[in-house]
Structures are given as structure tokens and as C-alpha cells.
Motif scaffolding. Sequence first.
Motif, PDB file in Angstrom:
ATOM      1  N   PHE A 180      52.298 -80.535  66.416  1.00  0.00           N
ATOM      2  CA  PHE A 180      51.770 -79.838  65.242  1.00  0.00           C
ATOM      3  C   PHE A 180      50.831 -78.702  65.611  1.00  0.00           C
ATOM      4  CE2 PHE A 180      49.212 -83.490  66.303  1.00  0.00           C
ATOM      5  CZ  PHE A 180      47.928 -82.993  66.305  1.00  0.00           C
ATOM      6  N   ASP A 181      50.410 -78.609  66.884  1.00  0.00           N
ATOM      7  CA  ASP A 181      49.448 -77.561  67.243  1.00  0.00           C
ATOM      8  C   ASP A 181      49.847 -76.826  68.527  1.00  0.00           C
ATOM      9  OD1 ASP A 181      48.963 -79.593  69.009  1.00  0.00           O
ATOM     10  OD2 ASP A 181      46.780 -79.584  68.792  1.00  0.00           O
ATOM     11  N   SER A 228      51.626 -87.132  62.540  1.00  0.00           N
ATOM     12  CA  SER A 228      53.001 -86.662  62.374  1.00  0.00           C
ATOM     13  C   SER A 228      53.280 -86.216  60.944  1.00  0.00           C
ATOM     14  CB  SER A 228      53.990 -87.746  62.768  1.00  0.00           C
ATOM     15  OG  SER A 228      53.798 -88.923  62.008  1.00  0.00           O
ATOM     16  N   GLY A 272      54.415 -85.814  67.490  1.00  0.00           N
ATOM     17  CA  GLY A 272      54.451 -84.573  66.733  1.00  0.00           C
ATOM     18  C   GLY A 272      53.827 -83.419  67.491  1.00  0.00           C
ATOM     19  N   ASP A 283      53.226 -82.487  60.828  1.00  0.00           N
ATOM     20  CA  ASP A 283      54.146 -81.756  61.702  1.00  0.00           C
ATOM     21  C   ASP A 283      55.351 -81.323  60.884  1.00  0.00           C
ATOM     22  OD1 ASP A 283      55.735 -80.739  63.636  1.00  0.00           O
ATOM     23  OD2 ASP A 283      55.930 -82.572  64.813  1.00  0.00           O
TER      24      ASP A 283
END
Length: 225
Positions: free
Chosen positions: A152-153, A218, A150, A221
Motif C-alpha cells: 500500500f505504500d 490490506s 499488501g 491496498d
Amino acid sequence: KMFATMSWIQNLIVFIGVLNTASSCYSGSPNTNLKVDDTTYVCVTIGATNSITGQMMNYSRFVFDPKMDEFSKFNLQNSWTSTYSSDDMFNKLMAPESPTASSQLWMHIESEGQFSYQKIFRSSLETWPHSGAVISVNNGKVDGITWDYGCFDCDNDKCRRNTYKYNGDAVPDKDSGKDCYVDDIDCSSSKCSLELYVTWSGTDADGNYLLSQQKRLSNFDATIV
């Protein structure tokens, strides 16, 4: 939650004492009767390859002992110390004779005799500092480890696949995902030292479902359906 934070220097001292018990990351022999809250061993193995020959130069294994079904974070402090590989303390540990010859630091996860695929922790210009692993358990026996993917950042242009077989071939897209990387010029020791998040899925020896996988990264995400 369990948070294990060690510098690699401190951990080298600690894991030598543990290694006789956890030489294959077993909590026994391997344990096939694990239950929720039992102590287990998880190992992070990091190795360097020669950029010219592709041969392994050195490796170290770092051990921590989370409880089964506990969401855990392992931080290897000071595993990233310099933008330049030749000056990086951890890279020197992996390639003491010629740190400039190492273009990549590889990592994989082990637990109760099972292994994940490999990922690159650091290349010559980039670092993948954050990784998540899901340990699968079937009626108390660990039967596999998969990476949790993922981005996500980070932005899409800093997100790409980073999973490899042990012969160096990329894992097919259907069996892998994308992760965030950071350009070394944007890194610091606090930002790019290795962090590993561990969750569990499946059932323990009593048939209880393991729930920590609900906390895998995840799930946060928005790009993953």
C-alpha cells in the motif's frame, strides 16, 4: 488503539522479567477463554542465520501485551541503525561473533501457543520494515496467526513475496501475498526500524465477533480485491 514503542535495548531489559510468564507467549497456560479487552501476550521473535551454513546464530524474543480485539502497533526502535550489516547494532546482537556472516534476519509472531510463518525482516541489501498480523480466535481460543499482506505504500517494483516455512522453503503463492521492501541505501532508523500491526478476527469466549480485523492494512491496498 494501542501503540507500544520500545528500543530493542530497553525491551531486552523488560522482556526478561516478563518471559517467565510468557515463555510461550501465553497469558496463563495458554488461555482458551479469552474475551474482548482481556490482556494477551504477543511475541516478536527475530533470529539471524549464517549466510554460509544456513544455521541459526542467535535469536531474541520481544513481548508486548495488547488487549484482545484492540488494533495495536508495536515499534522496535533502533532495530535498523546502519546501511552496512557489519555496523548495525541489532545485527551485532544477533550475530555477536561475526556480524558480517549474517545475511538475513528472520522474524515470526507468536501468541497463546500459536505461530505465524516466517518472514525476512532484513537481508544484506533490503529491509521489510512493516508487517501486519491477524490473530484468529475461535470461541476465546487463539487457533492461528496469518500475515496481512499488501503493498500500500510502495511501487510495484518494490513489492514481492516474503513468507517462508521453518525449513526455509517459500510458502506457496496461494497461501501468501506480497509486501513492500526498502533498499538499504534508502533506509534510515526512523524509516526502516521494525513496525508490526496486530488485528484480531473470529469470536471471543462469549461469542462476540472480533472487529479489529476491519482495520488491517490490506483494507487500504487498492491492488487487493
